[in-house]
Design a protein around this motif. Structure first.
Motif, PDB file in Angstrom:
ATOM      1  N   ALA A 223      21.139 -13.539  22.639  1.00 20.97           N
ATOM      2  CA  ALA A 223      22.308 -14.188  22.989  1.00 20.97           C
ATOM      3  C   ALA A 223      22.691 -13.806  24.313  1.00 20.97           C
ATOM      4  O   ALA A 223      22.507 -12.658  24.621  1.00 20.97           O
ATOM      5  N   CYS A 224      23.454 -14.448  25.095  1.00 17.50           N
ATOM      6  CA  CYS A 224      24.130 -14.279  26.172  1.00 17.50           C
ATOM      7  C   CYS A 224      25.641 -15.024  26.359  1.00 17.50           C
ATOM      8  O   CYS A 224      25.367 -16.208  26.546  1.00 17.50           O
ATOM      9  N   GLY A 225      26.666 -14.306  26.321  1.00 18.94           N
ATOM     10  CA  GLY A 225      27.939 -14.828  26.169  1.00 18.94           C
ATOM     11  C   GLY A 225      28.261 -15.661  27.724  1.00 18.94           C
ATOM     12  O   GLY A 225      28.808 -16.705  27.591  1.00 18.94           O
ATOM     13  N   THR A 226      27.825 -15.001  28.848  1.00 23.34           N
ATOM     14  CA  THR A 226      28.366 -15.525  30.176  1.00 23.34           C
ATOM     15  C   THR A 226      27.154 -16.872  30.161  1.00 23.34           C
ATOM     16  O   THR A 226      27.673 -17.720  30.718  1.00 23.34           O
ATOM     17  N   GLY A 227      26.031 -16.731  29.642  1.00 19.40           N
ATOM     18  CA  GLY A 227      25.125 -17.637  29.825  1.00 19.40           C
ATOM     19  C   GLY A 227      25.656 -19.117  28.855  1.00 19.40           C
ATOM     20  O   GLY A 227      25.409 -20.187  29.381  1.00 19.40           O
ATOM     21  N   ALA A 228      26.125 -18.618  27.948  1.00 12.15           N
ATOM     22  CA  ALA A 228      26.737 -19.930  26.936  1.00 12.15           C
ATOM     23  C   ALA A 228      27.913 -20.503  27.623  1.00 12.15           C
ATOM     24  O   ALA A 228      28.001 -21.723  27.512  1.00 12.15           O
ATOM     25  N   CYS A 229      28.625 -19.598  28.168  1.00 11.64           N
ATOM     26  CA  CYS A 229      29.857 -20.302  29.158  1.00 11.64           C
ATOM     27  C   CYS A 229      29.208 -21.167  30.192  1.00 11.64           C
ATOM     28  O   CYS A 229      29.604 -22.448  30.531  1.00 11.64           O
ATOM     29  N   ALA A 230      28.238 -20.722  30.848  1.00 15.91           N
ATOM     30  CA  ALA A 230      27.372 -21.539  32.084  1.00 15.91           C
ATOM     31  C   ALA A 230      26.848 -22.766  31.485  1.00 15.91           C
ATOM     32  O   ALA A 230      26.919 -23.760  32.030  1.00 15.91           O
ATOM     33  N   VAL A 231      26.309 -22.670  30.172  1.00 16.60           N
ATOM     34  CA  VAL A 231      25.827 -23.767  29.548  1.00 16.60           C
ATOM     35  C   VAL A 231      27.096 -24.874  29.386  1.00 16.60           C
ATOM     36  O   VAL A 231      26.729 -26.176  29.575  1.00 16.60           O
TER      37      VAL A 231
END
Length: 281
Positions: A223-231
């Motif tokens: 998982a990656c929280g900032t990545g999920a936000c970017a997505v």
């Protein structure tokens, strides 16, 4: 010298947390490399130091599995909020502030039986200007623009959420991708002067998003929280989701909810304590 730590994870994105209100951690870069190793250490995506701050309830410093320091970690900051609340470091307050290299972030905690269950994090505004991400692309934003990797043309949308992200919406099932081969080729691509985190995304029939992530300095993580936000931001910019809506992002370790507004990006998810330990260095 002995150091105490707590292993925690947000959607399977696991770090070792060190309370630096009570102890000093020397040479965190080397320590992260050592302890992150699954076979010769504890096993994690890195370490996070929780320290005093003169402008927030605590400061977090993130060190990746390769020893490099990260600016922001969305899953990690939820775990910091849980650590602060569950250990009585913020009293009964359910609004907590955490100082990061990407600024002070505010968390709204949901609590049950004296323990934090979920946190809604104000992640701040998404950065789309290529120079500030950074990505070597001319223009005011890099949305659905071509990038060549392995002689194949992909279309990327680049977003910074305090760290740089390259989002790819793909037709083929991302579960079938060889990320161990493909991920490093994006991470070290010449378009990204500070390397990049890369999200590989499928848009599902119900409108939710399935993603896998290759993180610079750590490899594939669950998982990656900032990545999920970017997505979530990229989904809106590419017409796959609506602004201000609650977007469900399915990661290998669990689900996160992202909301992209004109002012900021909100991320909501769980945090879990795995165990406490002690290491001699």
């Amino acid at each position: 010298m002995k150091l105490s730590f707590t292993k925690m994870h947000g959607c399977g994105n696991s770090y070792l947390y060190f309370n630096c209100f009570e102890q000093s951690v020397p040479n965190p870069e080397a320590l992260s490399i050592r302890l992150s190793d699954l076979h010769f250490g504890v096993g994690s995506d890195g370490i996070i130091l929780i320290s005093p701050s003169d402008r927030a309830d605590a400061q977090m410093r993130i060190f990746n599995a390769d020893g490099s320091e990260g600016k922001m970690c969305g899953n990690g900051i939820r775990c910091v909020g849980k650590y602060l609340y569950d250990n009585g470091m913020v009293g009964n307050r359910t609004t907590v502030t955490v100082d990061t290299l990407s600024g002070v972030k505010t968390l709204e905690l949901t609590v049950q039986d004296g323990k934090m269950q979920t946190a809604r994090v104000d992640m701040g505004a998404a950065v789309l200007l290529p120079q500030k991400i950074p990505v070597l692309y001319e223009g005011n934003s890099a949305v659905d623009v071509p990038i060549v990797v392995d002689e194949r043309v992909y279309h990327m949308t680049c977003v910074s959420m305090g760290n740089p992200h390259c989002v790819l919406f793909l037709k083929e099932d991302i579960d079938d991708l060889d990320l161990a081969r493909l991920g490093p080729k994006f991470e070290h691509h010449t378009l990204f002067p500070e390397r990049i985190n890369t999200e590989f995304v499928n848009v599902l029939p119900d409108g939710s998003l399935k993603m896998r992530v290759w993180e610079r300095g750590s490899g594939e993580t669950w998982a990656c929280g900032t990545g999920a936000c970017a997505v979530g931001v990229a989904a809106v910019l590419n017409g796959h989701a609506d602004k201000n809506s609650c977007i469900t992002v399915h990661l290998r370790g669990g689900d996160l909810t992202v909301q992209y507004t004109d002012e900021t990006v909100f991320m909501t998810g769980t945090a879990t304590t795995v165990f406490k330990g002690e290491i001699e260095i």
